[in-house]
Design an enzyme around this catalytic site. Structure first.
Site, PDB file in Angstrom:
ATOM      1  N   MET A 111       0.857  -1.200   0.000  1.00 59.40           N
ATOM      2  CA  MET A 111       0.000   0.000   0.000  1.00 59.40           C
ATOM      3  C   MET A 111       0.890   1.246   0.000  1.00 59.40           C
ATOM      4  O   MET A 111       1.810   1.363   0.810  1.00 59.40           O
ATOM      5  CB  MET A 111      -0.903   0.019   1.244  1.00 59.40           C
ATOM      6  CG  MET A 111      -2.026  -1.009   1.259  1.00 59.40           C
ATOM      7  SD  MET A 111      -3.174  -0.930  -0.130  1.00 59.40           S
ATOM      8  CE  MET A 111      -3.818   0.743   0.001  1.00 59.40           C
TER       9      MET A 111
ATOM     10  N   ASP B 141      -0.595   0.296  -4.706  1.00 51.47           N
ATOM     11  CA  ASP B 141      -1.979   0.796  -4.687  1.00 51.47           C
ATOM     12  C   ASP B 141      -2.032   2.044  -3.820  1.00 51.47           C
ATOM     13  O   ASP B 141      -1.715   1.989  -2.629  1.00 51.47           O
ATOM     14  CB  ASP B 141      -2.879  -0.307  -4.113  1.00 51.47           C
ATOM     15  CG  ASP B 141      -4.350   0.088  -4.060  1.00 51.47           C
ATOM     16  OD1 ASP B 141      -4.719   1.157  -4.591  1.00 51.47           O
ATOM     17  OD2 ASP B 141      -5.127  -0.701  -3.476  1.00 51.47           O
TER      18      ASP B 141
ATOM     19  N   SER C 247      -8.370   7.179  -8.913  1.00 51.33           N
ATOM     20  CA  SER C 247      -8.793   8.512  -9.350  1.00 51.33           C
ATOM     21  C   SER C 247      -8.080   8.938 -10.635  1.00 51.33           C
ATOM     22  O   SER C 247      -8.675   9.639 -11.463  1.00 51.33           O
ATOM     23  CB  SER C 247      -8.595   9.541  -8.231  1.00 51.33           C
ATOM     24  OG  SER C 247      -7.325   9.427  -7.663  1.00 51.33           O
TER      25      SER C 247
END
Ligand code: DX5
Ligand code: ZN
Length: 220
Positions: free
Chosen positions: A135, A173, A196
């Site tokens: 992450m 991510d 996004s």
């Protein structure tokens, strides 16, 4: 090295999931963020909707489970045909047992770590997983800024994967865009989630292509 671009649908128009997923027909996987409002302070979607998405698209599904008790819930995402199921190291009781169960059900087994979770303990058991998800934001929301200190974690994971000789994918991510994808690619990631960046672009399909080209140019 092969590169995968997995757009996250987290920031798409949830009232039109079929249409939004159709925009990314060039994606390698559709990244589905499952959040339970306990593991992360946000609630998204769960099994019935993932099952409906599975029926609505031919794109393979990459389910990212940001949920508590993945030992109990994750196998169901494999049972409905998700090609990849990733659970969090911080939430799993028995990550090896769970990964083995996911593989037995025919899914790729992914292990995710939050930014402050060390990857080292899991590098000892790499062979149990098909993918490590590093992450690059705190999980919970789209549209956050890439945490650049994660670069070192990606580099150390790439070294361990190469040394092992295994084909374990390294996914990043959070905050991945045209501005940050090259940092992650150069560090050794090969599987890129972008939420996004893809869904706020005027042309989602073209954005996936641009990200793919940039990743190719900077991976080794
Ligand atoms: C965050 C999710 C991500 C998110 C990425 O918890 O796991 O998949 O959708 O969104 P962006 O690319 O906007 O950071
Ligand atoms: Zn995700």
């Amino acid at each position: 090295m092969s590169i995968r671009i997995n757009p996250s649908i987290l920031n798409c128009d949830f009232s039109n999931l079929r249409g939004e997923i159709a925009k990314i027909s060039n994606a390698d996987f559709a990244h589905i963020d499952v959040m339970d409002n306990h593991f992360v302070p946000n609630l998204t979607l769960g099994l019935p909707i993932v099952e409906a998405i599975k029926k609505a698209t031919k794109i393979p599904l990459d389910c990212h489970l940001m949920i508590e008790k993945p030992d109990l819930w994750a196998p169901q995402y494999a049972e409905i045909g998700s090609e990849s199921v990733t659970f969090h190291a911080e939430a799993a009781q028995a990550p090896i047992r769970l990964a083995r169960e996911l593989r037995k059900l025919g899914a790729r087994a992914g292990l995710a770590v939050k930014p402050a979770t060390p990857i080292e303990p899991y590098l000892e058991i790499l062979s149990e997983f098909d993918m490590i998800l590093i992450m690059t934001v705190e999980p919970g929301f789209g549209g956050q800024k890439f945490i650049s200190q994660m670069q070192q974690k990606i580099i150390r994971t790439r070294e361990a994967v190469n040394k092992s000789g295994l084909d374990v994918w390294i996914q990043v991510d959070g905050g991945i865009s045209r501005d940050t994808i090259e940092i992650a690619a150069a560090a050794g990631a090969d599987t890129f989630v972008a939420g996004s960046a893809v869904y706020s672009a005027a042309d989602a399909y073209q954005e996936v292509e641009s990200l793919r080209n940039l990743a190719h140019a900077h991976c080794h």
